[in-house]
Design a protein around this motif. Structure first.
Motif, PDB file in Angstrom:
ATOM      1  N   ALA A  60       6.149  11.574  35.602  1.00  9.76           N
ATOM      2  CA  ALA A  60       6.045  12.503  36.511  1.00  9.76           C
ATOM      3  C   ALA A  60       5.467  12.315  37.613  1.00  9.76           C
ATOM      4  CB  ALA A  60       5.533  13.856  35.828  1.00  9.76           C
ATOM      5  N   GLU A  61       4.385  11.750  37.804  1.00 10.72           N
ATOM      6  CA  GLU A  61       3.468  11.571  38.920  1.00 10.72           C
ATOM      7  C   GLU A  61       3.861  10.251  39.449  1.00 10.72           C
ATOM      8  OE1 GLU A  61       1.466  13.520  39.960  1.00 10.72           O
ATOM      9  OE2 GLU A  61       0.481  14.562  38.564  1.00 10.72           O
ATOM     10  N   PHE A  62       4.151   9.142  38.903  1.00 11.03           N
ATOM     11  CA  PHE A  62       4.734   7.956  39.504  1.00 11.03           C
ATOM     12  C   PHE A  62       6.072   8.317  40.259  1.00 11.03           C
ATOM     13  CE2 PHE A  62       6.975   3.783  39.304  1.00 11.03           C
ATOM     14  CZ  PHE A  62       6.079   3.198  40.343  1.00 11.03           C
ATOM     15  N   PHE A  63       7.058   9.065  39.532  1.00 13.56           N
ATOM     16  CA  PHE A  63       8.246   9.517  40.282  1.00 13.56           C
ATOM     17  C   PHE A  63       8.100  10.513  41.461  1.00 13.56           C
ATOM     18  CE2 PHE A  63      10.323   8.193  35.895  1.00 13.56           C
ATOM     19  CZ  PHE A  63      10.197   6.722  36.472  1.00 13.56           C
ATOM     20  N   LEU A  64       7.474  11.169  41.169  1.00 17.64           N
ATOM     21  CA  LEU A  64       7.349  12.130  42.201  1.00 17.64           C
ATOM     22  C   LEU A  64       6.615  11.677  43.540  1.00 17.64           C
ATOM     23  CD1 LEU A  64       6.271  15.521  40.149  1.00 17.64           C
ATOM     24  CD2 LEU A  64       8.424  14.804  41.560  1.00 17.64           C
TER      25      LEU A  64
END
Length: 304
Positions: A51-55
């Motif tokens: 979630a964090e990497f893609f967002l």
């Protein structure tokens, strides 16, 4: 009089039934019994990372802006930032990030979960993965956020690990509702991995500058590294393989990673932690998780 008594009795029954159904509807979904709880909770470690990497890669910010309640006050990720992406890839990565928000919410609707662990998503962390994959320091240091091809190669590192984890988890679950949840999560993780592999496969012969190495060779090196760290044999394959290792021993193209029967490989939580920690030891945190993962399974390895 008899008519009145009958009417009162009927009314009472209706009221009781209505109350019963209201109570049923108001009762929250029950947590599955252990060991399902631990097995469903463990993937939160990867879902937070994805979630964090893609967002961040697509928006320049993460859960603390998009869905702060899901982070549960956990540490902000280290080093994550906006990537230099073209319109199409940025759109795809944003969709991936929002899908991971849904995954976090779905899992936490079934189990209590835990706050977001400390994640190291810095260029240095991904650079170390690539250095390990090639067995030497790359010059300049690999930066996943520098351009589109670098970001796609960094993305190649992540969803496939979750895919193999869900394949390994499903047969260990006891309850049908748990299996249904994991099947739903697996379907989307597999889709994400397939999209990333397809985008890279189209560019497989492209030279990744300034390293003088093709995209296909990068993926092969990453897969070999994950096999080595997981330490349980072949469970990972790059985009181009020897023909005998390809589908039915007839092609070298390898758009999806799968075994000789074209079935997905599986991994255990211990194997996953060995890869994510970057050192091949589930007991020693590092890599993307400086303080280690959270949840009963991950903590049990840290405490031994």
């Amino acid at each position: 009089m008899a008519l009145n008594i009958c009417s009162i009795t009927t009314t009472s029954i209706i009221v009781l039934l209505a109350s019963f159904f209201i109570i049923l509807r108001a009762t929250p979904t029950q947590e599955p019994e252990s060991p399902d709880i631990d097995l469903l909770e463990f993937p939160l470690n990867l879902e937070y990372l994805e979630a964090e990497f893609f967002l961040f890669g697509s928006l320049g910010h993460g859960l603390d802006v998009v869905a702060p309640g899901l982070a549960h006050g956990g540490h902000p990720p280290i080093g994550a930032r906006l990537a230099k992406l073209g319109f199409l890839v940025k759109d795809i990565i944003l969709q991936f990030g929002l899908q991971e928000v849904g995954h976090l919410r779905a899992i936490k609707s079934r189990v209590r979960g835990f706050p977001r662990p400390l994640l190291n998503l810095s260029s240095a962390a991904f650079g170390q993965v690539m250095d390990n994959a090639f067995g030497r320091p790359l010059h300049p240091h690999f930066d996943p956020y520098a351009n589109e091809i670098n970001y796609l190669l960094a993305s190649y590192v992540i969803p496939y690990i979750g895919l193999t984890g869900y394949v390994g988890t499903n047969p260990e679950l006891q309850h049908a509702t748990s299996k249904k949840l994991v099947a739903g999560l697996l379907g989307v993780e597999a889709g994400q991995d397939a999209v990333i592999r397809a985008l890279l496969y189209e560019r497989r012969a492209q030279i990744v500058h300034p390293y003088g190495v093709t995209v296909a060779e990068f993926t092969n090196r990453i897969s070999i590294l994950r096999n080595r760290l997981g330490n349980t044999g072949l469970k990972d394959e790059g985009l181009v393989v020897p023909i005998l290792q390809g589908s039915e021993g007839r092609v070298s193209g390898n758009i999806l990673s799968a075994d000789k029967d074209s079935l997905s490989y599986s991994r255990t939580p211990a194997e996953i932690l060995r890869i994510l920690y970057g050192g091949g030891d589930e007991h020693v945190p590092g890599g993307f998780y400086p303080n280690g993962g959270d949840g009963h399974i991950a903590r049990s390895y840290l405490n031994n």
